[in-house]
Scaffold this motif. Structure first.
Motif, PDB file in Angstrom:
ATOM      1  N   VAL A  43       1.122  -1.280  -0.001  1.00  0.00           N
ATOM      2  CA  VAL A  43       0.851  -0.065  -0.032  1.00  0.00           C
ATOM      3  C   VAL A  43       1.289   0.870  -0.186  1.00  0.00           C
ATOM      4  O   VAL A  43       1.506   0.866   0.763  1.00  0.00           O
ATOM      5  CB  VAL A  43      -0.784   0.289   1.248  1.00  0.00           C
ATOM      6  N   ARG A  44       0.719   2.092  -0.938  1.00  0.00           N
ATOM      7  CA  ARG A  44       1.042   3.277  -0.648  1.00  0.00           C
ATOM      8  C   ARG A  44      -0.004   4.652  -1.053  1.00  0.00           C
ATOM      9  O   ARG A  44      -0.843   4.091  -1.664  1.00  0.00           O
ATOM     10  CB  ARG A  44       1.697   3.893  -2.441  1.00  0.00           C
ATOM     11  N   MET A  45       0.571   6.126  -1.088  1.00  0.00           N
ATOM     12  CA  MET A  45      -0.375   6.982  -0.749  1.00  0.00           C
ATOM     13  C   MET A  45      -0.333   8.139  -2.560  1.00  0.00           C
ATOM     14  O   MET A  45       1.387   7.980  -1.952  1.00  0.00           O
ATOM     15  CB  MET A  45      -0.486   7.567   0.088  1.00  0.00           C
ATOM     16  N   ALA A 100      -0.219  12.277  -4.033  1.00  0.00           N
ATOM     17  CA  ALA A 100       0.076  12.703  -3.566  1.00  0.00           C
ATOM     18  C   ALA A 100      -1.251  13.750  -3.285  1.00  0.00           C
ATOM     19  O   ALA A 100      -1.036  14.831  -1.958  1.00  0.00           O
ATOM     20  CB  ALA A 100       0.429  13.965  -4.639  1.00  0.00           C
ATOM     21  N   ASP A 101      -2.523  13.455  -3.606  1.00  0.00           N
ATOM     22  CA  ASP A 101      -3.979  13.525  -3.506  1.00  0.00           C
ATOM     23  C   ASP A 101      -4.369  12.148  -2.367  1.00  0.00           C
ATOM     24  O   ASP A 101      -6.275  12.642  -2.422  1.00  0.00           O
ATOM     25  CB  ASP A 101      -4.643  13.878  -4.253  1.00  0.00           C
ATOM     26  N   ASP A 102      -3.523  11.876  -1.637  1.00  0.00           N
ATOM     27  CA  ASP A 102      -4.289  11.078  -0.429  1.00  0.00           C
ATOM     28  C   ASP A 102      -5.188   9.879  -0.291  1.00  0.00           C
ATOM     29  O   ASP A 102      -5.990   9.516   0.226  1.00  0.00           O
ATOM     30  CB  ASP A 102      -5.077  11.615   0.682  1.00  0.00           C
ATOM     31  N   SER A 103      -5.258   9.222  -1.840  1.00  0.00           N
ATOM     32  CA  SER A 103      -5.422   7.921  -2.631  1.00  0.00           C
ATOM     33  C   SER A 103      -4.608   6.731  -1.983  1.00  0.00           C
ATOM     34  O   SER A 103      -3.498   7.530  -2.239  1.00  0.00           O
ATOM     35  CB  SER A 103      -6.022   7.742  -4.261  1.00  0.00           C
ATOM     36  N   LEU A 104      -5.051   5.585  -0.887  1.00  0.00           N
ATOM     37  CA  LEU A 104      -4.269   4.791  -0.876  1.00  0.00           C
ATOM     38  C   LEU A 104      -4.393   3.678  -1.775  1.00  0.00           C
ATOM     39  O   LEU A 104      -5.520   3.538  -2.195  1.00  0.00           O
ATOM     40  CB  LEU A 104      -4.469   3.785   0.346  1.00  0.00           C
ATOM     41  N   ILE A 105      -3.336   3.069  -2.657  1.00  0.00           N
ATOM     42  CA  ILE A 105      -3.156   2.311  -3.345  1.00  0.00           C
ATOM     43  C   ILE A 105      -2.182   1.667  -3.545  1.00  0.00           C
ATOM     44  O   ILE A 105      -2.058   1.532  -2.275  1.00  0.00           O
ATOM     45  CB  ILE A 105      -3.045   3.561  -5.182  1.00  0.00           C
ATOM     46  N   ILE A 138       2.039  -1.723   4.857  1.00  0.00           N
ATOM     47  CA  ILE A 138       2.170  -0.389   4.569  1.00  0.00           C
ATOM     48  C   ILE A 138       3.567   0.199   3.763  1.00  0.00           C
ATOM     49  O   ILE A 138       5.091  -0.310   4.845  1.00  0.00           O
ATOM     50  CB  ILE A 138       1.469   0.245   6.107  1.00  0.00           C
ATOM     51  N   LYS A 139       4.070   0.730   2.870  1.00  0.00           N
ATOM     52  CA  LYS A 139       4.936   1.193   2.675  1.00  0.00           C
ATOM     53  C   LYS A 139       5.275   2.365   3.276  1.00  0.00           C
ATOM     54  O   LYS A 139       4.682   3.299   3.222  1.00  0.00           O
ATOM     55  CB  LYS A 139       5.106   1.320   1.254  1.00  0.00           C
ATOM     56  N   SER A 142      -5.349   3.561   5.910  1.00  0.00           N
ATOM     57  CA  SER A 142      -5.605   2.018   6.031  1.00  0.00           C
ATOM     58  C   SER A 142      -5.969   1.361   7.701  1.00  0.00           C
ATOM     59  O   SER A 142      -7.201   0.483   6.354  1.00  0.00           O
ATOM     60  CB  SER A 142      -4.453   1.380   5.965  1.00  0.00           C
ATOM     61  N   VAL A 143      -5.831   1.915   8.050  1.00  0.00           N
ATOM     62  CA  VAL A 143      -7.110   0.812   9.291  1.00  0.00           C
ATOM     63  C   VAL A 143      -8.194   1.300   9.769  1.00  0.00           C
ATOM     64  O   VAL A 143      -9.084   0.216   9.889  1.00  0.00           O
ATOM     65  CB  VAL A 143      -5.733   0.845  10.606  1.00  0.00           C
TER      66      VAL A 143
END
Ligand code: MG
Length: 268
Positions: free
Chosen positions: A73-75, A77-82, A136-137, A153-154
């Protein structure tokens, strides 16, 4: 019909609805994980040529009945978890690019870049056997952002009622501590390899998910983990000889790019 009779019927129907609702919610959450130790690393991608970390690779791990399927999981620039392993996607730096810009590009099988929400929804649909192993990276933009990724994420896992299915892993100890702070029930495993099982136990971390060479250098940690009831997991184990060694030593999980081979071994 008397008022008393109507009230009684209303009470009975309400209780009935409450019971059926509780039962349904419980059955949605009930899990009986596969008894094998196989965790498909970035999903079961290799044999069928699926992209790593794709929903196709997750679904294949579930179809194979692996006990776990791992993803990163990474985030944006506009805070979307991908979901993506590398800090870049199509040469764009994920943390400095918006989700809209990133999602112009598809995965090699035509899938869109999965969001964490989409990935979790795919992972909990028709699945009671395969744990969702959520890595979680750490953020390249600082510790605090990493902790924010953990928190978000949690919260999402909780919202989707996926907590019993989810195992959190990270190379960053503070990220795992943040996970536990947000959800004390969360199951966590540490990846970086320098903490003894006794130290993990003291910090409330449930598992040691270390490169297999760490256990070769510290063979005493295997017994120590069993003594302190720390879950044993090793990555990324792709050869038959190392698989045999870890199976013999009773590892709870073995993370691999070759889930089919490891499943075959566990059936013997
Ligand atoms: Mg990973």
């Amino acid at each position: 019909m008397s008022f008393r009779k109507v009230s009684m019927i209303f009470i009975c129907v309400s209780i009935g609805m409450l019971i059926s609702c509780t039962t349904t919610r419980k059955s949605n959450r009930s899990t009986k994980f596969a008894s094998n130790p196989v965790v498909a690393h970035r999903g079961a991608f290799k044999k069928n040529g699926f992209p790593e970390n794709s929903i196709a690779s997750l679904k294949e791990a579930i179809r194979l009945k692996c006990t776990g399927s791992e993803f990163d999981v990474r985030m944006t620039a506009d805070d979307s978890l991908i979901i993506n392993h590398d800090p870049h996607f199509n040469k764009l730096e994920i943390e400095k690019t918006t989700y809209a810009e990133l999602s112009q590009y598809k995965l090699s099988n035509g899938e869109k870049l999965p969001t964490l929400r989409e990935y979790l929804l795919a992972g909990i649909a028709d699945n009671k056997l395969t744990r969702l192993v959520l890595e979680i990276k750490p953020s390249g933009l600082g510790k605090e952002r990493g902790k924010r990724i953990a928190e978000r994420s949690v919260e999402l896992v909780k919202e989707l009622e996926a907590t019993p299915m989810t195992v959190y892993i990270s190379f960053d100890y503070d990220i795992l501590k943040k996970v536990i702070e947000v959800d004390p029930k969360a199951s966590t495993q540490y990846l970086n390899g320098e903490k003894s099982p006794e130290q993990l136990k003291a910090d409330g971390i449930a598992g040691a998910d270390y490169h297999f060479s760490v256990f070769k250098k510290n063979p005493g940690w295997i017994e120590e983990a069993k003594k302190y009831k720390i879950i044993l997991n090793a990555w990324t184990v792709n050869d038959a000889e190392t698989m045999d060694w870890l199976l013999k030593d009773g590892f709870d999980f073995i993370t691999t790019n070759e889930p089919e081979l490891l499943l075959e071994k566990t059936r013997k």
